[in-house]
Write an enzyme that holds these catalytic residues in place. Structure first.
Site, mmCIF file in Angstrom:
data_model
loop_
_atom_site.group_PDB
_atom_site.id
_atom_site.type_symbol
_atom_site.label_atom_id
_atom_site.label_comp_id
_atom_site.label_asym_id
_atom_site.label_seq_id
_atom_site.Cartn_x
_atom_site.Cartn_y
_atom_site.Cartn_z
ATOM 1 N N PRO A 1 0.843 -1.209 0.000
ATOM 2 C CA PRO A 1 0.000 0.000 0.000
ATOM 3 C C PRO A 1 0.872 1.250 0.000
ATOM 4 O O PRO A 1 1.646 1.471 0.925
ATOM 5 C CB PRO A 1 -0.809 -0.133 1.296
ATOM 6 C CG PRO A 1 0.023 -1.008 2.186
ATOM 7 C CD PRO A 1 0.778 -1.935 1.295
ATOM 8 N N ASP B 1 5.761 3.324 1.760
ATOM 9 C CA ASP B 1 5.095 2.065 2.078
ATOM 10 C C ASP B 1 4.328 2.255 3.386
ATOM 11 O O ASP B 1 4.935 2.404 4.447
ATOM 12 C CB ASP B 1 6.137 0.948 2.208
ATOM 13 C CG ASP B 1 5.512 -0.428 2.415
ATOM 14 O OD1 ASP B 1 4.324 -0.495 2.809
ATOM 15 O OD2 ASP B 1 6.217 -1.434 2.206
ATOM 16 N N HIS B 2 3.004 2.251 3.286
ATOM 17 C CA HIS B 2 2.180 2.548 4.457
ATOM 18 C C HIS B 2 2.257 1.448 5.520
ATOM 19 O O HIS B 2 1.854 1.658 6.667
ATOM 20 C CB HIS B 2 0.724 2.756 4.021
ATOM 21 C CG HIS B 2 -0.016 3.748 4.862
ATOM 22 N ND1 HIS B 2 0.289 3.991 6.191
ATOM 23 C CD2 HIS B 2 -1.055 4.576 4.571
ATOM 24 C CE1 HIS B 2 -0.540 4.899 6.663
ATOM 25 N NE2 HIS B 2 -1.357 5.281 5.705
ATOM 26 N N ARG B 3 2.761 0.295 5.170
ATOM 27 C CA ARG B 3 2.929 -0.757 6.165
ATOM 28 C C ARG B 3 4.050 -0.407 7.140
ATOM 29 O O ARG B 3 4.051 -0.864 8.282
ATOM 30 C CB ARG B 3 3.256 -2.094 5.481
ATOM 31 C CG ARG B 3 2.179 -2.612 4.546
ATOM 32 C CD ARG B 3 2.661 -3.834 3.798
ATOM 33 N NE ARG B 3 3.866 -3.554 3.016
ATOM 34 C CZ ARG B 3 4.523 -4.460 2.298
ATOM 35 N NH1 ARG B 3 4.075 -5.715 2.250
ATOM 36 N NH2 ARG B 3 5.602 -4.130 1.619
#
Length: 424
Positions: A222, A396-398
Site C-alpha cells: 500500500p 510504504d504505508h505498512r
C-alpha cells in the site's frame, strides 16, 4: 447432406469458440441465415448458412473450441432427414437385381464442399448455377446486402472473408469504416505514400524481466505520496560555487549528488524512514545506503552508495560518477547495486516537472525529483520569481504513517533550501 464447417473469420484465426447457437435443431434455415456466434482471436462474429434446409444436428456445443474446417453442425433437406437416414436419390438410375443378385445400393450425391478459407467476394459458391437466377450475383448474406444498400456500397467492390468468399456483416462494416476514413482523409493523404507498419516482438532482457518482477512485488504494498515544492535557488548557487572551486580536477557535483547528501543526512535524524518491511516485523537499518536510479538501454538499474551519511559531498560525487560509468558499461558488481535502504530517482534532467516513483523493495520509501523551473512566488506580500523544484516521497504505508513521512519530508525541504546545513 452438407456439414457446416468452422469458417476462417480472421486472417490469424486457427480455431473458434462456439459462443451460442441462434438456430436450433429441427429449425428450417435459408441461405444467409445466421446460425451461430463464434468468438475468434479478434472478435465475436456470426456464422451464416450456405445451404437451405433443416438444421438436423448440432455437433459443437456452446463453449467448445473447434479448429477451422471442422464440422460444427449438419443441415439436412427440407424433409428433415437426419444423419444416418437413407437419402432419396432421383438423379442416378439403379440396376434391377437379377435372380440371386445382391440388393443394389442407392447412389448418394457427392457432398457439397464448403471451404472455410476466404476467397474474393466475386467468387461464386459451388452451389450457384451459371444459368440460374443468382448468376453473376455476389454471394452475401441478407443482412450484409441490406447494410450495403443503406450505405450506398456496391457488394461487387467488397471482399468477402466468409467461407466460399461470402460477404458477411463484418465485411460490410469494414468497408463502411474504410469509406468514411477515405472521405475524411482524402485531401491529407492524396500525396502521401502509404508505408506498411508491422509489430515487432522484442524478447525480454534479464534486466527487464527482473525489473518487472520486483516492481510487481512493490505494487502489492500500500503506497501513499507526499509532494513538496522546494525553492532551490540557494542549492543551485552552492552547486555552482563548489564546481567552480573544484575546477576540472574532479567530477562535477550534480543536483542528484546534493539530493543524495541531503537525504542521507535527513535519514540519520529520521531512522524510522530508513526501514524495511520484513513480513512479520519491521527492519530498521543501522547503515544509510542510498540508491540512485540510472536509465540504461536494457532497463533501469539502481547503484547504491553505501554509508552515504558518512561521505562528504565530493566523495558522493566521485562515487556516484564511478558507479554510473560502471552501470553503463555493464560492469557493476552485485554489492554495488544491492543493500539499498532508500532511493532517489531524478527525472528533472528529462524535463519532467512532477512524477511519482515506485518503491524499490524492500525499502520503505523513494524520492522522485522533478525539474527546476523559474516560477512566480509571493515573498513578503510581493510577487517575485524563484527557481523551484517538486519532490514527491512515495511511502510504504505498512512501514510508515503519514505524519512520520511528512516530518522527514519537511526536514529534507529545509535542508535543500538552506544547503549549508547538509554539507557542514
Amino acid at each position: 447432406m452438407p456439414d457446416v464447417l468452422m469458417p476462417r473469420l480472421s486472417d490469424t484465426m486457427t480455431e473458434g469458440i462456439l459462443v451460442q447457437w441462434i438456430k436450433h435443431e429441427g429449425e428450417s434455415v435459408q441461405r444467409g441465415d445466421v446460425l451461430a456466434e463464434v468468438e475468434t482471436d479478434k472478435a465475436t462474429m456470426e456464422v451464416e448458412a450456405y445451404d437451405s434446409g433443416v438444421l438436423t444436428r448440432i455437433i459443437a456445443e456452446p463453449g467448445s473450441t473447434v479448429p477451422i474446417g471442422q464440422p460444427i453442425a449438419v443441415i439436412g433437406d427440407e424433409s428433415g432427414a437426419t444423419p444416418g437416414s437413407s437419402p432419396v436419390t432421383t438423379s442416378a438410375p439403379t440396376e434391377q437385381p437379377g435372380p440371386g443378385s445382391p440388393e443394389p445400393k442407392p447412389v448418394s450425391p457427392e457432398p457439397k464442399p464448403v471451404s472455410p478459407v476466404p476467397t474474393t467476394a466475386s467468387a461464386v459458391p459451388p452451389s450457384a448455377s451459371s444459368s440460374g437466377p443468382d448468376a453473376g450475383r455476389v454471394p452475401s448474406s441478407p443482412l450484409a446486402r441490406s447494410l450495403a444498400r443503406r450505405h450506398g456500397l456496391d457488394p461487387a467492390q467488397i471482399t468477402g472473408t466468409g467461407p466460399g468468399g461470402r460477404i458477411v456483416r463484418a465485411d460490410v462494416e469494414s468497408a463502411i469504416a474504410q469509406a468514411d476514413e477515405h472521405t475524411e482523409l482524402a485531401d491529407v493523404t492524396r500525396h502521401t505514400k502509404v508505408v506498411e507498419v508491422t509489430d515487432e516482438s522484442i524478447p525480454l532482457t534479464s534486466m527487464r524481466r527482473i525489473t518487472a518482477q520486483r516492481l510487481t512485488e512493490s505494487a502489492a504494498a500500500p503506497h501513499f505520496y507526499l509532494t513538496s515544492v522546494v525553492d532551490v535557488g540557494a542549492l543551485l548557487g552552492l552547486r555552482a560555487q563548489v564546481n567552480q572551486t573544484l575546477g576540472d580536477a574532479a567530477p562535477k557535483v550534480s543536483v542528484t549528488d546534493l539530493l543524495i547528501r541531503a537525504c542521507a543526512m535527513t535519514l540519520r535524524s529520521h531512522p524510522q524512514v530508513n526501514s524495511s518491511w520484513a513480513g512479520d516485523h519491521l527492519l530498521r537499518h543501522g547503515r544509510v545506503n542510498i540508491g540512485f536510479a540510472v536509465a540504461l538501454d536494457e532497463g533501469l538499474i539502481v547503484p547504491v552508495l553505501h554509508d552515504a551519511d558518512r561521505l562528504r559531498l565530493t566523495e558522493i560525487a566521485n562515487e556516484a560518477h564511478r558507479l554510473t560509468e560502471r552501470a553503463r558499461s555493464g560492469r557493476l558488481a552485485p554489492d554495488e547495486f544491492t543493500g539499498g535502504t532508500f532511493t532517489v530517482s531524478n527525472l528533472g534532467t528529462y524535463g519532467i516537472d512532477h512524477f511519482t516513483a515506485v518503491i524499490n523493495p524492500p525499502e520503505a520509501a523513494i524520492l522522485a525529483v522533478g525539474a527546476a523551473r523559474q516560477e512566480p512566488v509571493v515573498r513578503g506580500g510581493e510577487l517575485a520569481v524563484a527557481t523551484t523544484m517538486k519532490i514527491t516521497l512515495t511511502v510504504d504505508h505498512r512501514v510508515l504513517d503519514g505524519a512520520t513521512a511528512a516530518a522527514f519530508l519537511r526536514e529534507l525541504v529545509a535542508g535543500l533550501e538552506h544547503p549549508l546545513r547538509i554539507i557542514l
